[in-house]
Motif scaffolding. Structure first.
Motif, PDB file in Angstrom:
ATOM      1  N   UNK A  48       0.649  -0.824   0.164  1.00 37.64           N
ATOM      2  CA  UNK A  48       0.151  -0.026  -0.590  1.00 37.64           C
ATOM      3  C   UNK A  48       0.866   1.058   0.065  1.00 37.64           C
ATOM      4  N   UNK A  49       0.690   2.175  -0.384  1.00 37.15           N
ATOM      5  CA  UNK A  49       1.533   4.194  -0.465  1.00 37.15           C
ATOM      6  C   UNK A  49       1.885   4.333   0.692  1.00 37.15           C
ATOM      7  N   UNK A  50       2.156   4.719   0.940  1.00 35.05           N
ATOM      8  CA  UNK A  50       2.358   6.215   1.789  1.00 35.05           C
ATOM      9  C   UNK A  50       1.202   6.718   2.294  1.00 35.05           C
ATOM     10  N   UNK A  51       1.013   7.767   3.319  1.00 34.99           N
ATOM     11  CA  UNK A  51      -0.011   7.484   3.861  1.00 34.99           C
ATOM     12  C   UNK A  51      -0.085   9.257   3.317  1.00 34.99           C
ATOM     13  N   UNK A  52      -0.861  10.023   2.588  1.00 36.11           N
ATOM     14  CA  UNK A  52      -0.155  11.138   2.407  1.00 36.11           C
ATOM     15  C   UNK A  52      -0.040  12.085   3.259  1.00 36.11           C
ATOM     16  N   UNK A  53       1.057  13.657   2.718  1.00 39.53           N
ATOM     17  CA  UNK A  53       1.768  14.115   3.484  1.00 39.53           C
ATOM     18  C   UNK A  53       1.024  14.589   4.431  1.00 39.53           C
ATOM     19  N   UNK A  54      -0.102  14.994   4.682  1.00 40.78           N
ATOM     20  CA  UNK A  54      -0.872  16.128   5.779  1.00 40.78           C
ATOM     21  C   UNK A  54      -0.837  15.170   7.385  1.00 40.78           C
ATOM     22  N   UNK A  55      -0.370  13.757   6.949  1.00 40.71           N
ATOM     23  CA  UNK A  55      -0.769  12.502   7.663  1.00 40.71           C
ATOM     24  C   UNK A  55       0.289  12.089   8.973  1.00 40.71           C
ATOM     25  N   UNK A  56       0.117  12.930   9.859  1.00 37.19           N
ATOM     26  CA  UNK A  56       1.900  12.751  10.211  1.00 37.19           C
ATOM     27  C   UNK A  56       1.842  12.364  11.396  1.00 37.19           C
ATOM     28  N   UNK A  57       2.806  11.334  12.775  1.00 33.79           N
ATOM     29  CA  UNK A  57       2.973  11.065  13.393  1.00 33.79           C
ATOM     30  C   UNK A  57       4.060  10.711  14.301  1.00 33.79           C
ATOM     31  N   UNK A  58       4.481  10.313  15.657  1.00 35.35           N
ATOM     32  CA  UNK A  58       6.054  10.336  16.725  1.00 35.35           C
ATOM     33  C   UNK A  58       6.323   9.360  15.963  1.00 35.35           C
ATOM     34  N   UNK A  59       5.852   8.667  15.420  1.00 28.73           N
ATOM     35  CA  UNK A  59       6.812   6.694  15.384  1.00 28.73           C
ATOM     36  C   UNK A  59       7.036   7.290  12.837  1.00 28.73           C
ATOM     37  N   UNK A  60       6.371   7.930  12.626  1.00 28.01           N
ATOM     38  CA  UNK A  60       5.866   7.717  10.972  1.00 28.01           C
ATOM     39  C   UNK A  60       5.257   7.286  10.251  1.00 28.01           C
ATOM     40  N   UNK A  61       5.648   6.955   9.459  1.00 31.22           N
ATOM     41  CA  UNK A  61       4.533   5.885   8.775  1.00 31.22           C
ATOM     42  C   UNK A  61       5.314   4.865   7.883  1.00 31.22           C
ATOM     43  N   UNK A  62       5.672   3.889   8.246  1.00 27.69           N
ATOM     44  CA  UNK A  62       6.371   2.542   7.755  1.00 27.69           C
ATOM     45  C   UNK A  62       5.144   1.607   7.022  1.00 27.69           C
ATOM     46  N   UNK A  63       6.532   1.461   5.883  1.00 28.33           N
ATOM     47  CA  UNK A  63       5.604   0.133   4.459  1.00 28.33           C
ATOM     48  C   UNK A  63       7.522  -0.618   4.901  1.00 28.33           C
ATOM     49  N   UNK A  64       7.054  -1.985   4.616  1.00 28.13           N
ATOM     50  CA  UNK A  64       7.168  -2.891   3.944  1.00 28.13           C
ATOM     51  C   UNK A  64       7.056  -3.850   3.563  1.00 28.13           C
ATOM     52  N   UNK A  65       8.389  -4.547   2.746  1.00 31.65           N
ATOM     53  CA  UNK A  65       8.714  -5.673   1.947  1.00 31.65           C
ATOM     54  C   UNK A  65      10.382  -6.411   2.203  1.00 31.65           C
ATOM     55  N   UNK A  66      10.164  -8.027   0.887  1.00 32.42           N
ATOM     56  CA  UNK A  66      11.047  -8.397   1.679  1.00 32.42           C
ATOM     57  C   UNK A  66      11.611  -8.211   0.176  1.00 32.42           C
ATOM     58  N   UNK A  67      13.593  -8.125   0.863  1.00 29.82           N
ATOM     59  CA  UNK A  67      14.483  -8.443  -0.269  1.00 29.82           C
ATOM     60  C   UNK A  67      15.290  -9.949   0.781  1.00 29.82           C
ATOM     61  N   UNK A  68      14.715 -10.932  -0.834  1.00 27.48           N
ATOM     62  CA  UNK A  68      15.076 -11.818  -0.078  1.00 27.48           C
ATOM     63  C   UNK A  68      14.719 -11.924   1.264  1.00 27.48           C
ATOM     64  N   UNK A  69      15.524 -12.510   2.424  1.00 26.12           N
ATOM     65  CA  UNK A  69      14.975 -12.934   3.915  1.00 26.12           C
ATOM     66  C   UNK A  69      15.441 -11.439   4.679  1.00 26.12           C
ATOM     67  N   UNK A  70      16.134 -10.899   3.719  1.00 28.83           N
ATOM     68  CA  UNK A  70      16.017  -8.575   4.082  1.00 28.83           C
ATOM     69  C   UNK A  70      14.662  -8.282   4.650  1.00 28.83           C
ATOM     70  N   UNK A  71      13.936  -7.951   5.628  1.00 32.67           N
ATOM     71  CA  UNK A  71      12.306  -7.033   5.536  1.00 32.67           C
ATOM     72  C   UNK A  71      13.413  -5.886   5.760  1.00 32.67           C
ATOM     73  N   UNK A  72      13.098  -4.855   4.675  1.00 32.48           N
ATOM     74  CA  UNK A  72      13.464  -3.932   4.740  1.00 32.48           C
ATOM     75  C   UNK A  72      11.472  -2.571   4.518  1.00 32.48           C
ATOM     76  N   UNK A  73      12.274  -1.175   4.980  1.00 37.92           N
ATOM     77  CA  UNK A  73      11.450  -0.802   6.433  1.00 37.92           C
ATOM     78  C   UNK A  73      11.610   0.366   5.899  1.00 37.92           C
TER      79      UNK A  73
END
Length: 220
Positions: A98-123
């Motif tokens: 899913x795409x990141x939230x729009x630029x008006x949506x902000x939070x202390x921990x940010x907006x994270x998206x992840x996927x796997x590159x082989x066995x590596x989790x990329x966030x």
């Protein structure tokens, strides 16, 4: 973190955080100057989010501190959650492209998206609140974390910091995480956090004492 490295930063090669940009330096100087006009504890806003038991933020929550360094990483269909012992921050990271939230949506921990590159989790994390500054970072801060299994008991956690408004170049730090049977302990920060109450009341008491002493001197 028995298997961690001797130092965290490995890019640049000198092991140092890159220089601040000119804008970041001037902004920092302005904040220091403004702070000089305030007391040590005029308001609860004079204390950072950690002192107020809100969050250590990202990537601070992943970095070692004096205690409470256990994480619990849980993978479920379509997402990964990272629970931090300190303050019990929990990051839920979607893996469904899913795409990141729009630029008006902000939070202390940010907006994270992840996927796997082989066995590596990329966030990849963006959309940080202006109150969630990491070492003086701006709202343009972008983090790319890579979590890679090195063995059955060791994960390498790596984060690349990109913020062209704050640093003259991206930089990367990494450390090893050791598998443990321990789970995060209860972190009753709010229930036992008398720091703010005591700090603010002590400052008010000092102000009253100074006012009393000043009045005594003036009467003489």
């Amino acid at each position: 973190l028995w298997s961690s490295r001797a130092w965290l930063i490995h890019d640049p090669d000198d092991g140092r955080i890159p220089s601040l940009t000119a804008n970041a330096k001037s902004g920092m100087a302005a904040r220091v100057d403004a702070r000089r006009r305030r007391g040590a504890a005029d308001s609860w806003t004079d204390f950072d989010l950690f002192s107020r038991c809100i969050t250590r933020g990202v990537p601070n929550s992943m970095m070692p501190v004096i205690y409470g360094n256990t994480y619990e990483i849980v993978q479920a269909p379509g997402s990964v959650a990272i629970v931090h012992e300190m303050i019990h921050d929990t990051r839920v990271i979607p893996l469904d492209e899913r795409p990141h939230a729009g630029p008006m949506v902000r939070s202390y921990l940010g907006d994270s998206r992840g996927y796997f590159d082989g066995t590596t989790l990329v966030i990849e994390t963006t959309n940080f609140s202006s109150e969630a500054s990491f070492l003086g970072s701006s709202q343009t801060l972008q983090l790319t974390e890579r979590v890679t299994p090195l063995s059955d008991d060791i994960l390498e956690w790596q984060v690349t910091v990109l913020d062209p408004e704050t640093w003259t170049r991206p930089w990367t730090c990494a450390m090893n995480l050791t598998r443990s049977n321990a789970r995060p302990l209860e972190y009753a920060c709010h229930e036992g956090n008398y720091f703010l109450r005591h700090a603010l009341s002590a400052q008010r008491s000092a102000e009253r004492a100074n006012e009393f002493a000043s009045n005594v001197v003036n009467r003489r």
